[in-house]
Design a protein around this motif. Structure first.
Motif, short mmCIF file in Angstrom:
data_model
loop_
_atom_site.label_atom_id
_atom_site.label_comp_id
_atom_site.label_asym_id
_atom_site.label_seq_id
_atom_site.Cartn_x
_atom_site.Cartn_y
_atom_site.Cartn_z
N LEU A 7 1.03 -1.19 -0.12
CA LEU A 7 0.12 -0.03 0.11
C LEU A 7 0.89 1.23 -0.03
N PHE A 8 0.86 2.00 -0.84
CA PHE A 8 1.58 3.35 -1.08
C PHE A 8 0.62 4.49 -0.72
N VAL A 9 1.02 5.26 0.21
CA VAL A 9 0.13 6.17 1.20
C VAL A 9 0.87 7.67 0.98
N CYS A 10 0.23 8.70 0.53
CA CYS A 10 0.58 9.82 0.56
C CYS A 10 -0.55 10.85 0.76
N VAL A 11 -0.39 12.06 1.16
CA VAL A 11 -1.43 13.01 1.51
C VAL A 11 -2.82 12.95 0.49
N HIS A 12 -2.40 13.28 -0.77
CA HIS A 12 -3.37 13.57 -1.67
C HIS A 12 -3.84 12.44 -2.68
N ASN A 13 -2.83 11.34 -2.62
CA ASN A 13 -2.99 10.20 -3.51
C ASN A 13 -3.07 10.71 -4.85
N ALA A 14 -2.45 11.56 -5.19
CA ALA A 14 -2.49 12.22 -6.47
C ALA A 14 -1.21 12.28 -7.37
N GLY A 15 -0.17 12.00 -6.61
CA GLY A 15 1.25 12.15 -7.12
C GLY A 15 2.04 10.84 -6.93
N ARG A 16 2.99 10.98 -6.08
CA ARG A 16 3.80 10.08 -5.52
C ARG A 16 3.27 8.80 -5.22
N SER A 17 2.22 8.36 -4.60
CA SER A 17 1.71 7.36 -4.23
C SER A 17 1.03 6.54 -5.65
N GLN A 18 0.31 7.42 -6.59
CA GLN A 18 0.03 7.10 -7.77
C GLN A 18 1.00 6.52 -8.90
N MET A 19 2.10 7.29 -8.77
CA MET A 19 3.42 6.87 -9.55
C MET A 19 3.99 5.72 -9.05
N ALA A 20 4.08 5.57 -7.95
CA ALA A 20 4.77 4.44 -7.24
C ALA A 20 3.61 3.02 -7.59
N ALA A 21 2.47 3.11 -7.53
CA ALA A 21 1.60 2.07 -7.68
C ALA A 21 1.34 1.91 -9.22
N GLY A 22 1.60 2.65 -10.07
CA GLY A 22 1.87 2.68 -11.47
C GLY A 22 3.13 1.80 -12.01
N PHE A 23 4.06 2.34 -11.25
CA PHE A 23 5.37 1.27 -11.30
C PHE A 23 5.32 0.13 -10.95
N LEU A 24 4.95 -0.17 -9.86
CA LEU A 24 4.75 -1.57 -9.22
C LEU A 24 3.82 -2.45 -10.00
N ALA A 25 2.73 -2.05 -10.49
CA ALA A 25 1.83 -2.88 -11.14
C ALA A 25 2.51 -3.26 -12.58
N GLN A 26 3.16 -2.19 -13.31
CA GLN A 26 3.63 -2.55 -14.50
C GLN A 26 4.98 -3.58 -14.25
#
Length: 135
Positions: A7-26
């Motif tokens: 689980l990637f968590v950041c304040v807005h779930n709009a940048g860092r955590s979304q990029m990390a999730a995108g990389f991990l899924a890919q």
């Protein structure tokens, strides 16, 4: 063997955590279960983060920021926080890591690229740790 979950968590779930999730899924495919959330989710994913990821052929445009829930934390083997400070819930038995990364909010694509590249390197190391290559 069960599939590890992150689980990637950041304040807005709009940048860092979304990029990390995108990389991990890919990069990990179905070898690791991927979640992301924010303690105060934004209305949409950061357009500069979407553009920076698209440059590498990863589409996160269809993602939407999600609110962080206790269930999401408890269902995850590893929780990686990115600047959410004391608003991230902590539970025993879950592995926590904090990735100190610049916040891409309000930044242009040029400023987001180095953050994106740092996240990719950290995600690659995480995959190597969670899913050792069989010999």
């Amino acid at each position: 063997m069960t599939t590890p979950s992150v689980l990637f968590v950041c304040v807005h779930n709009a940048g860092r955590s979304q990029m990390a999730a995108g990389f991990l899924a890919q990069l990990a495919g179905d070898r690791i279960e991927v979640r992301s959330a924010g303690s105060a989710p934004a209305d949409q994913v950061n357009p500069a983060a979407v553009a920076a990821m698209a440059e590498l052929g990863i589409d996160i445009a269809d993602q939407s920021p999600k609110v962080l829930t206790v269930d999401a934390v408890q269902a995850s083997d590893v929780v990686i926080t990115m600047g959410c400070g004391d608003t991230c819930p902590v539970f025993p038995g879950t592995s926590y890591r904090d990735w100190a990364l610049d916040d891409p909010a309000g930044q242009g694509v040029d400023a987001v690229r180095p953050i994106r590249d740092e996240i990719k390197a950290r995600v690659e190391a995480l995959i190597a740790e969670l899913v050792p290559v069989a010999h």
